[in-house]
Design a protein around this motif. Structure first.
Motif, PDB file in Angstrom:
ATOM      1  N   VAL A  82       0.842  -1.209   0.000  1.00 38.21           N
ATOM      2  CA  VAL A  82       0.000   0.000   0.000  1.00 38.21           C
ATOM      3  C   VAL A  82       0.868   1.247   0.000  1.00 38.21           C
ATOM      4  O   VAL A  82       0.634   2.197  -0.765  1.00 38.21           O
ATOM      5  CB  VAL A  82      -0.946  -0.008   1.216  1.00 38.21           C
ATOM      6  N   GLY A  83       1.891   1.277   0.848  1.00 37.21           N
ATOM      7  CA  GLY A  83       2.783   2.429   0.881  1.00 37.21           C
ATOM      8  C   GLY A  83       3.527   2.614  -0.421  1.00 37.21           C
ATOM      9  O   GLY A  83       3.701   3.746  -0.908  1.00 37.21           O
ATOM     10  N   ALA A  84       3.998   1.495  -1.009  1.00 37.33           N
ATOM     11  CA  ALA A  84       4.742   1.585  -2.263  1.00 37.33           C
ATOM     12  C   ALA A  84       3.846   2.092  -3.396  1.00 37.33           C
ATOM     13  O   ALA A  84       4.251   2.966  -4.181  1.00 37.33           O
ATOM     14  CB  ALA A  84       5.330   0.222  -2.614  1.00 37.33           C
ATOM     15  N   TYR A  85       2.638   1.564  -3.500  1.00 36.11           N
ATOM     16  CA  TYR A  85       1.726   1.998  -4.564  1.00 36.11           C
ATOM     17  C   TYR A  85       1.298   3.449  -4.362  1.00 36.11           C
ATOM     18  O   TYR A  85       1.179   4.216  -5.339  1.00 36.11           O
ATOM     19  CB  TYR A  85       0.507   1.085  -4.626  1.00 36.11           C
ATOM     20  N   ALA A  86       1.029   3.845  -3.121  1.00 35.64           N
ATOM     21  CA  ALA A  86       0.616   5.231  -2.864  1.00 35.64           C
ATOM     22  C   ALA A  86       1.720   6.198  -3.273  1.00 35.64           C
ATOM     23  O   ALA A  86       1.450   7.238  -3.896  1.00 35.64           O
ATOM     24  CB  ALA A  86       0.278   5.406  -1.388  1.00 35.64           C
ATOM     25  N   ALA A  87       2.970   5.867  -2.935  1.00 39.77           N
ATOM     26  CA  ALA A  87       4.084   6.737  -3.328  1.00 39.77           C
ATOM     27  C   ALA A  87       4.278   6.736  -4.830  1.00 39.77           C
ATOM     28  O   ALA A  87       4.600   7.778  -5.429  1.00 39.77           O
ATOM     29  CB  ALA A  87       5.366   6.271  -2.624  1.00 39.77           C
ATOM     30  N   ALA A  88       4.089   5.572  -5.474  1.00 37.81           N
ATOM     31  CA  ALA A  88       4.260   5.502  -6.927  1.00 37.81           C
ATOM     32  C   ALA A  88       3.213   6.332  -7.660  1.00 37.81           C
ATOM     33  O   ALA A  88       3.497   6.956  -8.691  1.00 37.81           O
ATOM     34  CB  ALA A  88       4.186   4.046  -7.375  1.00 37.81           C
ATOM     35  N   LEU A  89       1.982   6.367  -7.136  1.00 38.66           N
ATOM     36  CA  LEU A  89       0.912   7.119  -7.803  1.00 38.66           C
ATOM     37  C   LEU A  89       1.161   8.624  -7.796  1.00 38.66           C
ATOM     38  O   LEU A  89       0.703   9.340  -8.689  1.00 38.66           O
ATOM     39  CB  LEU A  89      -0.426   6.811  -7.127  1.00 38.66           C
ATOM     40  N   VAL A  90       1.892   9.113  -6.801  1.00 37.55           N
ATOM     41  CA  VAL A  90       2.143  10.560  -6.709  1.00 37.55           C
ATOM     42  C   VAL A  90       3.603  10.880  -7.012  1.00 37.55           C
ATOM     43  O   VAL A  90       4.103  11.933  -6.642  1.00 37.55           O
ATOM     44  CB  VAL A  90       1.769  11.081  -5.300  1.00 37.55           C
ATOM     45  N   SER A  91       4.294   9.961  -7.700  1.00 40.48           N
ATOM     46  CA  SER A  91       5.723  10.140  -7.961  1.00 40.48           C
ATOM     47  C   SER A  91       6.013  10.920  -9.229  1.00 40.48           C
ATOM     48  O   SER A  91       7.153  11.332  -9.466  1.00 40.48           O
ATOM     49  CB  SER A  91       6.391   8.761  -8.064  1.00 40.48           C
ATOM     50  N   GLY A  92       4.998  11.092 -10.084  1.00 43.45           N
ATOM     51  CA  GLY A  92       5.233  11.752 -11.358  1.00 43.45           C
ATOM     52  C   GLY A  92       5.579  10.786 -12.469  1.00 43.45           C
ATOM     53  O   GLY A  92       5.969  11.216 -13.566  1.00 43.45           O
ATOM     54  N   SER A  93       5.445   9.481 -12.236  1.00 43.88           N
ATOM     55  CA  SER A  93       5.729   8.498 -13.279  1.00 43.88           C
ATOM     56  C   SER A  93       4.720   8.637 -14.412  1.00 43.88           C
ATOM     57  O   SER A  93       3.533   8.878 -14.185  1.00 43.88           O
ATOM     58  CB  SER A  93       5.653   7.084 -12.698  1.00 43.88           C
ATOM     59  N   SER A 138       5.800   1.720 -13.546  1.00 43.54           N
ATOM     60  CA  SER A 138       7.244   1.710 -13.779  1.00 43.54           C
ATOM     61  C   SER A 138       7.762   3.127 -14.034  1.00 43.54           C
ATOM     62  O   SER A 138       7.001   4.100 -14.063  1.00 43.54           O
ATOM     63  CB  SER A 138       7.588   0.796 -14.957  1.00 43.54           C
ATOM     64  N   ARG A 139       9.067   3.205 -14.220  1.00 45.75           N
ATOM     65  CA  ARG A 139       9.760   4.481 -14.464  1.00 45.75           C
ATOM     66  C   ARG A 139       9.467   5.521 -13.375  1.00 45.75           C
ATOM     67  O   ARG A 139       9.189   6.683 -13.651  1.00 45.75           O
ATOM     68  CB  ARG A 139       9.398   5.039 -15.837  1.00 45.75           C
ATOM     69  N   ILE A 140       9.529   5.059 -12.163  1.00 45.19           N
ATOM     70  CA  ILE A 140       9.351   5.991 -11.044  1.00 45.19           C
ATOM     71  C   ILE A 140      10.635   6.811 -10.904  1.00 45.19           C
ATOM     72  O   ILE A 140      11.720   6.246 -10.776  1.00 45.19           O
ATOM     73  CB  ILE A 140       9.070   5.213  -9.739  1.00 45.19           C
ATOM     74  N   PRO A 141      10.546   8.115 -10.951  1.00 48.32           N
ATOM     75  CA  PRO A 141      11.772   8.937 -10.905  1.00 48.32           C
ATOM     76  C   PRO A 141      12.440   8.862  -9.539  1.00 48.32           C
ATOM     77  O   PRO A 141      11.808   8.549  -8.520  1.00 48.32           O
ATOM     78  CB  PRO A 141      11.258  10.344 -11.203  1.00 48.32           C
ATOM     79  N   ASP A 142      13.735   9.145  -9.537  1.00 49.20           N
ATOM     80  CA  ASP A 142      14.484   9.149  -8.282  1.00 49.20           C
ATOM     81  C   ASP A 142      14.051  10.314  -7.406  1.00 49.20           C
ATOM     82  O   ASP A 142      13.556  11.342  -7.884  1.00 49.20           O
ATOM     83  CB  ASP A 142      15.984   9.251  -8.563  1.00 49.20           C
ATOM     84  N   LEU A 143      14.272  10.129  -6.112  1.00 47.29           N
ATOM     85  CA  LEU A 143      13.908  11.163  -5.150  1.00 47.29           C
ATOM     86  C   LEU A 143      14.916  12.303  -5.160  1.00 47.29           C
ATOM     87  O   LEU A 143      16.101  12.115  -5.450  1.00 47.29           O
ATOM     88  CB  LEU A 143      13.848  10.558  -3.742  1.00 47.29           C
ATOM     89  N   ASN A 199      13.497   0.612  -6.538  1.00 51.14           N
ATOM     90  CA  ASN A 199      13.263  -0.397  -7.582  1.00 51.14           C
ATOM     91  C   ASN A 199      12.763   0.195  -8.894  1.00 51.14           C
ATOM     92  O   ASN A 199      12.582  -0.550  -9.863  1.00 51.14           O
ATOM     93  CB  ASN A 199      12.257  -1.442  -7.087  1.00 51.14           C
ATOM     94  N   TYR A 200      12.511   1.490  -8.944  1.00 50.84           N
ATOM     95  CA  TYR A 200      11.998   2.174 -10.142  1.00 50.84           C
ATOM     96  C   TYR A 200      10.564   1.790 -10.482  1.00 50.84           C
ATOM     97  O   TYR A 200       9.972   2.379 -11.378  1.00 50.84           O
ATOM     98  CB  TYR A 200      12.866   1.875 -11.377  1.00 50.84           C
ATOM     99  N   SER A 201      10.010   0.781  -9.805  1.00 52.98           N
ATOM    100  CA  SER A 201       8.674   0.330 -10.193  1.00 52.98           C
ATOM    101  C   SER A 201       8.031  -0.436  -9.044  1.00 52.98           C
ATOM    102  O   SER A 201       8.704  -0.854  -8.093  1.00 52.98           O
ATOM    103  CB  SER A 201       8.740  -0.578 -11.428  1.00 52.98           C
TER     104      SER A 201
END
Length: 591
Positions: A295-306, A382-387, A481-483
């Motif tokens: 849940v935490g990983a998906y929530a962060a991925a959704l607002v990551s700008g990917s 995928s393609r989650i940008p670096d912090l 993991n980028y994704s």
């Protein structure tokens, strides 16, 4: 030795009837021979991992043989009453000598057998290997001929931890020096193990053999108990040094791959520590805990700008993404915990297992075809940008003096900060009023409720806090993991993270402790990573490890004092002989 009738009898010796002087000589000579053999060639071909072909230049398993031989020599000298060495073996026990001798024997014989099997016969052994095999057997024979540690008990006497003399307290400065040296040695041992190449499984197995027998010997010598007691008196200093050691680790590595292993270990160790609140402190068996990490990983991925995110135009700054992951996991923890935490035991375990599977199936179906388009289904995000933290791009390598810190080293430092936060939260919560309520619920929920504790509220707080800590780790994991994709978030997957892995880490390391889950997660992640042939047998290996642990040390590798007293016959007011009141309880089960 005087028996019960008052007559004097000769001390009982081991299976080999040799005079003590001869036995001591065998141990010492064999240890020296083992060390000398490592400077000879063990095989003629460099095809065996580690290149054991060069005279005068030990490598791979030969280095481990030197270490094991040196430890055997050191402990044999403690029996010769060499001045200053008595502190290494305060009780003058023979068991540490036997165990260190077995470490040298195991690594030398294992290497010889591995060379013969891998290369096709004994003809591939050079003279150095034969010298190592013979020399490493001599200390075992000599150690077995020494006076039996517990006469009349047979092999059980060698497995029984000897009584230790009451230690005196050192000056505070000396105790801190001991902690510093111990932390430095731990860093060296860990760095050596993680630096072994993934294709050198033979070398890593030898490393494990030496590490296990050496740790066993130190337990029987009483050194680990004394070190634990000293660390307990200087908790803040020892914790600070531990985090400093982890911070130094990237500077000891020439490959960023090893820093990547370090990041993964910290992520899973942090999640295991969060699970320890639920399982170790509160006694709630949660079999779907990995879902909160997802849940935490998906929530962060959704607002990551990917660009593959459902909200591709939204890119939160680092701190906001971390809080989003924590908040999402917290909400799910409350939503799942509120209707289910009135259940107990097996029923609660079944419900949490169901929640874990529901989460995985749900994110797998939210692909716009089987359900709303939110998680991109099996393909994940995928393609989650670096912090970027205060303008510092964690995805770029940075030079610090003569050192170059790569991408994974940057994330290791970030994850180290998160781990420190989780450790602080765990320790403060465990020592607080709510922590004592968790322990009361774990021990006897009916009695705790009768004493005025609101069991449902206390359990819900534990469930929500553990979920939030898992969500915090998930935000970092998504960017490392980028994704993110649904495959890892199941009860028993092919590779960590999975709920079985996390639960095994807590139980193996020691429930209710801080360092236990950290150690358990490190072992359970690193060993399959280095032993590639275990990849398809992880659950089988975990099962064997847990069965052995439950049989010989049910309280875990690093025991919580309360659990230790529960699992062994001595009561809380009857510490084992030789144990100080402020020391961890000492068991007589084979350590």
């Amino acid at each position: 030795m005087t028996n019960t009738t008052g007559t004097t009898t000769a001390p009982e010796h081991g299976p080999v009837p040799l005079p003590p002087a001869v036995a001591h000589t065998l141990v010492t000579a064999g240890a020296i021979g083992t060390i000398a053999s490592a400077f000879m060639s063990w095989t003629w071909t460099p095809d065996f991992p580690g290149d054991l072909t060069i005279y005068g230049y030990p490598a791979g398993l030969q280095i481990l043989a030197i270490v094991a031989g040196a430890l055997t020599l050191l402990y044999s000298l403690t029996l010769w009453n060499v001045r200053g060495l008595h502190r290494l073996n305060p009780a003058g026990a023979t068991t540490p000598v036997l165990l260190t001798a077995l470490s040298a024997f195991a690594v030398c014989w294992y290497t010889a057998i591995a060379i013969a099997v891998d290369l096709g016969g004994l003809v591939n052994l050079d003279p150095g290997a034969y010298v190592a095999v013979i020399a490493s057997a001599l200390p075992v024979i000599g150690a077995l001929a020494l006076p039996h540690p517990d006469p009349g008990t047979g092999i059980r006497g060698y497995l029984t931890k000897p009584d230790q003399p009451r230690p005196g307290k050192l000056p505070a400065l000396a105790e801190r020096a001991v902690i510093t040296v111990g932390t430095a040695l731990a860093l060296v041992v860990f760095t050596y193990g993680i630096g072994i190449n993934d294709d050198e499984s033979e070398t890593f197995i030898g490393y494990l053999l030496v590490a296990v027998f050496t740790a066993w010997a130190l337990v029987h010598a009483g050194l680990l108990d004394r070190y634990a007691a000293i660390s307990a008196r200087h908790k803040g200093f020892s914790a600070t040094l531990a985090f400093v050691a982890v911070a130094v680790f990237p500077f000891t590595q020439s490959e960023d791959h090893n820093a990547n292993l370090g990041v993964s270990i910290l992520v899973f160790a942090t999640v295991a520590l969060g699970l320890n609140i639920v399982v170790g402190l509160t006694g709630l068996l949660d079999l779907g805990y990995v879902a909160f990490l997802g849940v935490g990983a998906y929530a962060a991925a959704l607002v990551s700008g990917s660009e593959f995110s459902r909200f591709s135009g939204v890119q939160f700054p680092f701190w906001a993404a971390a809080l989003t992951g924590m908040a999402a996991s917290l909400v799910f923890g409350v939503l799942i915990g509120a209707p289910t935490l009135r259940l107990r035991g097996d029923y609660l375990a079944i419900v949490t297992l169901g929640f874990g599977e529901i989460f995985r199936i749900a994110v797998n179906n939210l692909d716009g075809v089987s359900g709303p388009n939110l998680t991109n289904g099996p393909n994940g995000i995928s393609r989650i940008p670096d912090l970027e933290v205060f303008g510092f791009d964690l995805g770029e390598a940075h030079d610090l003096g003569s050192f170059t810190l790569g991408r994974f080293a940057n994330y290791l430092f970030l994850m180290l900060i998160f781990t420190a936060i989780v450790v602080l939260v765990f320790t403060r919560a465990a020592d607080s009023r709510i922590g004592r309520s968790w322990i009361a619920i774990r021990e006897d929920e009916t009695a705790a409720t009768a004493m005025g504790i609101n069991g449902f509220r206390v359990k819900l707080i534990a469930f929500a806090l553990g979920a939030a800590l898992a969500g915090l780790a998930g935000t970092v994991m998504a960017h490392v993991n980028y994704s993110v994709n649904p495959q890892p978030y199941q009860f028993a997957g092919a590779a960590p993270p999975n709920s079985a892995f996390l639960l095994a880490a807590v139980v193996l390391g020691g429930m209710g402790t801080v360092s236990g889950p950290l150690l358990g997660a490190s072992l359970l992640y690193l060993i399959p990573e280095k032993l590639q042939f275990l990849k398809n047998y992880e659950l089988f290996a975990f099962g064997i490890a847990l069965v052995l642990l439950m049989r010989f040390r049910p309280e875990g590798i690093i025991a919580n004092r309360r659990h230790q007293l529960e699992f062994h016959e001595n009561g809380p007011d009857e510490p084992e002989q030789g144990t100080l009141p402020d020391e961890p309880a000492v068991t007589k089960a084979g350590a």
